[in-house]
Design a protein around this motif. Sequence first.
Motif, PDB file in Angstrom:
ATOM      1  N   PHE A 202      87.664   4.917  55.685  1.00 12.68           N
ATOM      2  CA  PHE A 202      86.308   4.560  55.674  1.00 12.68           C
ATOM      3  C   PHE A 202      85.850   3.769  56.869  1.00 12.68           C
ATOM      4  O   PHE A 202      84.654   3.175  56.834  1.00 12.68           O
ATOM      5  CB  PHE A 202      86.346   3.483  54.542  1.00 12.68           C
ATOM      6  CG  PHE A 202      86.252   4.084  53.090  1.00 12.68           C
ATOM      7  CD1 PHE A 202      85.009   4.048  52.504  1.00 12.68           C
ATOM      8  CD2 PHE A 202      87.219   4.470  52.264  1.00 12.68           C
ATOM      9  CE1 PHE A 202      85.101   4.702  51.192  1.00 12.68           C
ATOM     10  CE2 PHE A 202      87.255   5.165  51.152  1.00 12.68           C
ATOM     11  CZ  PHE A 202      85.843   5.071  50.372  1.00 12.68           C
ATOM     12  N   ASN A 203      86.839   3.659  57.810  1.00  9.11           N
ATOM     13  CA  ASN A 203      86.398   3.015  59.119  1.00  9.11           C
ATOM     14  C   ASN A 203      86.595   4.112  60.350  1.00  9.11           C
ATOM     15  O   ASN A 203      87.003   5.100  60.145  1.00  9.11           O
ATOM     16  CB  ASN A 203      87.350   1.726  59.531  1.00  9.11           C
ATOM     17  CG  ASN A 203      87.184   0.869  58.693  1.00  9.11           C
ATOM     18  OD1 ASN A 203      86.149   0.289  58.579  1.00  9.11           O
ATOM     19  ND2 ASN A 203      88.138   0.386  57.803  1.00  9.11           N
ATOM     20  N   SER A 204      86.009   3.693  61.426  1.00  7.15           N
ATOM     21  CA  SER A 204      86.194   4.468  62.803  1.00  7.15           C
ATOM     22  C   SER A 204      87.314   4.268  63.136  1.00  7.15           C
ATOM     23  O   SER A 204      87.999   3.645  62.921  1.00  7.15           O
ATOM     24  CB  SER A 204      85.017   4.051  63.569  1.00  7.15           C
ATOM     25  OG  SER A 204      85.144   2.590  64.076  1.00  7.15           O
ATOM     26  N   ILE A 205      87.854   5.237  64.122  1.00  5.50           N
ATOM     27  CA  ILE A 205      89.259   5.108  64.582  1.00  5.50           C
ATOM     28  C   ILE A 205      89.335   4.011  65.479  1.00  5.50           C
ATOM     29  O   ILE A 205      90.311   3.188  65.362  1.00  5.50           O
ATOM     30  CB  ILE A 205      89.312   6.288  65.683  1.00  5.50           C
ATOM     31  CG1 ILE A 205      89.221   7.735  64.913  1.00  5.50           C
ATOM     32  CG2 ILE A 205      90.865   6.257  66.408  1.00  5.50           C
ATOM     33  CD1 ILE A 205      90.652   7.708  64.076  1.00  5.50           C
TER      34      ILE A 205
ATOM     35  N   ASP B 187      85.251   2.928  69.642  1.00  4.42           N
ATOM     36  CA  ASP B 187      84.316   2.523  69.188  1.00  4.42           C
ATOM     37  C   ASP B 187      84.346   1.491  67.905  1.00  4.42           C
ATOM     38  O   ASP B 187      85.697   1.623  67.332  1.00  4.42           O
ATOM     39  CB  ASP B 187      83.310   3.545  68.763  1.00  4.42           C
ATOM     40  CG  ASP B 187      83.720   4.285  67.533  1.00  4.42           C
ATOM     41  OD1 ASP B 187      85.164   4.724  67.789  1.00  4.42           O
ATOM     42  OD2 ASP B 187      83.370   4.790  66.513  1.00  4.42           O
ATOM     43  N   LEU B 188      83.497   0.647  67.334  1.00  4.75           N
ATOM     44  CA  LEU B 188      83.696  -0.245  66.334  1.00  4.75           C
ATOM     45  C   LEU B 188      82.309  -0.104  65.470  1.00  4.75           C
ATOM     46  O   LEU B 188      81.344  -0.667  65.860  1.00  4.75           O
ATOM     47  CB  LEU B 188      83.948  -1.754  66.967  1.00  4.75           C
ATOM     48  CG  LEU B 188      85.180  -2.185  67.763  1.00  4.75           C
ATOM     49  CD1 LEU B 188      85.079  -3.330  68.381  1.00  4.75           C
ATOM     50  CD2 LEU B 188      86.490  -1.828  67.017  1.00  4.75           C
ATOM     51  N   GLN B 189      82.822   0.644  64.529  1.00 10.79           N
ATOM     52  CA  GLN B 189      81.479   0.869  63.565  1.00 10.79           C
ATOM     53  C   GLN B 189      81.875  -0.046  62.264  1.00 10.79           C
ATOM     54  O   GLN B 189      82.703   0.247  61.461  1.00 10.79           O
ATOM     55  CB  GLN B 189      81.209   2.101  63.155  1.00 10.79           C
ATOM     56  CG  GLN B 189      80.984   2.844  64.153  1.00 10.79           C
ATOM     57  CD  GLN B 189      80.808   4.387  64.057  1.00 10.79           C
ATOM     58  OE1 GLN B 189      80.807   4.973  63.149  1.00 10.79           O
ATOM     59  NE2 GLN B 189      80.421   5.213  65.120  1.00 10.79           N
ATOM     60  N   LEU B 190      81.022  -1.093  62.035  1.00  6.21           N
ATOM     61  CA  LEU B 190      81.654  -2.102  60.730  1.00  6.21           C
ATOM     62  C   LEU B 190      80.925  -1.596  59.328  1.00  6.21           C
ATOM     63  O   LEU B 190      79.721  -1.251  59.658  1.00  6.21           O
ATOM     64  CB  LEU B 190      81.302  -3.502  61.162  1.00  6.21           C
ATOM     65  CG  LEU B 190      81.926  -4.164  62.279  1.00  6.21           C
ATOM     66  CD1 LEU B 190      81.301  -5.435  62.817  1.00  6.21           C
ATOM     67  CD2 LEU B 190      83.542  -3.866  62.335  1.00  6.21           C
ATOM     68  N   ASN B 191      81.471  -1.699  58.510  1.00 14.17           N
ATOM     69  CA  ASN B 191      80.931  -1.573  57.114  1.00 14.17           C
ATOM     70  C   ASN B 191      81.689  -2.506  56.249  1.00 14.17           C
ATOM     71  O   ASN B 191      83.016  -2.803  56.464  1.00 14.17           O
ATOM     72  CB  ASN B 191      80.905   0.001  56.514  1.00 14.17           C
ATOM     73  CG  ASN B 191      82.185   0.534  56.535  1.00 14.17           C
ATOM     74  OD1 ASN B 191      82.633   0.300  55.390  1.00 14.17           O
ATOM     75  ND2 ASN B 191      82.701   1.209  57.469  1.00 14.17           N
ATOM     76  N   VAL B 192      80.933  -2.698  55.257  1.00 12.90           N
ATOM     77  CA  VAL B 192      81.817  -3.648  54.086  1.00 12.90           C
ATOM     78  C   VAL B 192      82.803  -2.914  53.317  1.00 12.90           C
ATOM     79  O   VAL B 192      83.758  -3.914  53.438  1.00 12.90           O
ATOM     80  CB  VAL B 192      80.497  -4.095  52.973  1.00 12.90           C
ATOM     81  CG1 VAL B 192      81.271  -5.138  52.039  1.00 12.90           C
ATOM     82  CG2 VAL B 192      79.464  -4.792  53.709  1.00 12.90           C
ATOM     83  N   VAL B 193      82.641  -2.000  52.950  1.00 11.41           N
ATOM     84  CA  VAL B 193      83.778  -1.617  52.245  1.00 11.41           C
ATOM     85  C   VAL B 193      85.050  -1.194  53.231  1.00 11.41           C
ATOM     86  O   VAL B 193      86.024  -1.785  52.660  1.00 11.41           O
ATOM     87  CB  VAL B 193      83.382  -0.206  51.506  1.00 11.41           C
ATOM     88  CG1 VAL B 193      84.733   0.566  51.002  1.00 11.41           C
ATOM     89  CG2 VAL B 193      82.295  -0.197  50.567  1.00 11.41           C
ATOM     90  N   GLY B 194      84.716  -0.889  54.115  1.00 13.15           N
ATOM     91  CA  GLY B 194      86.120  -0.441  55.302  1.00 13.15           C
ATOM     92  C   GLY B 194      86.555  -1.979  55.832  1.00 13.15           C
ATOM     93  O   GLY B 194      87.706  -1.932  55.826  1.00 13.15           O
TER      94      GLY B 194
END
Length: 349
Positions: free
Chosen positions: A95-98, A146-153
């Motif tokens: 669910f998250n970026s590397i 890279d840092l891509q944030l999301n609530v579930v992740g």
Amino acid sequence: MGEVSSFQLGVIGALFLSVASSVSIVICNKALMSNLGFPFATTLTSWHLMVTFCTLHVAQRLNFFESKPVDMKTVMLFGFLNGISIGFLNLSLGFNSIGFYQMTKLAIIPFTVLLETVFLKKQFSQKIKLSLFLLLVGVGIASITDLQLNVVGTVLSLLAIITTCVSQILTNTIQKKLNVSSTQLLYQSAPFQAAILFVTGPLVDQMLTKQNVFSYKYSPIVLAFIILSCLIAVSVNFSTFLVIGKTSPVTYQVLGHLKTCLVLAFGYTLLHDPFTGRNIIGILVAIFGMGLYSYFCTQENKKKQSGDLSIASQVKDRDHSSPLLGGKNTGHQDKESPEVKKPNKDSLV
């Protein structure tokens, strides 16, 4: 001195086995998942643990080690917690970026230090903290893109950090408190870890890959790599418990980041993965931080051992000198130095 040197050799052997087996299984799994198209990581982990338990069961039957009974509730809780932490780590990766997943792995060290400081009252010197900081900075530079944030992740990452830290602290604590070896604890807990992942693994993998592990068409080469991965996993699981038991959860995490650097370097030299000056600088900083951590840990252990030896020699000298205070002048000595008996009385408590 012989016991100390044999212990140090055991630690070095455990660290080497952990690094060699972990790098090997990363290479094997990368070929299995990237090149052969088998993406079911959580289910594969459950197979790893099942093969590990079967191997240890055969070894126990052949009297390579003695099975030591451990409280069933403790083992079940520990096994389920380990299995859940693996599931959360895989979900976090899905669910998250590397980059954010690497941040999750980096956060395990400071959170482990925090938990051990607050709950186990363990003290970490400023030098140790500085070396850990350099290590984390180096690994971050080398591996985070890279840092891509999301609530579930983010929630899954937090759960992965907490469960991983607690399970690794428990691995160290249970071995020392219950006086069980790494082999005995792994043998007792592996069935429960395998069970929780065997049930949840296909669901987690289907959620992440949109594929069903049971409808996958298994070719002979895929089966061969799965078997190889499971065999290597026996060494990985065994060395993990061995390293945490002989050292500490923080040291194991430091070792894990060394493996990350080695995998990056291997990918560049043999697999010709993209590599930049930033990766090289990060790896060098991480290795420098790891070297400082090892050096400071060794120095502090030497100080602790010398302190323990001096205390033991003082107690021994005091015990040897006690009969000299007896005899005909015992009553007189007690009157003049009533504190002489006090240390002996305290030492018996």
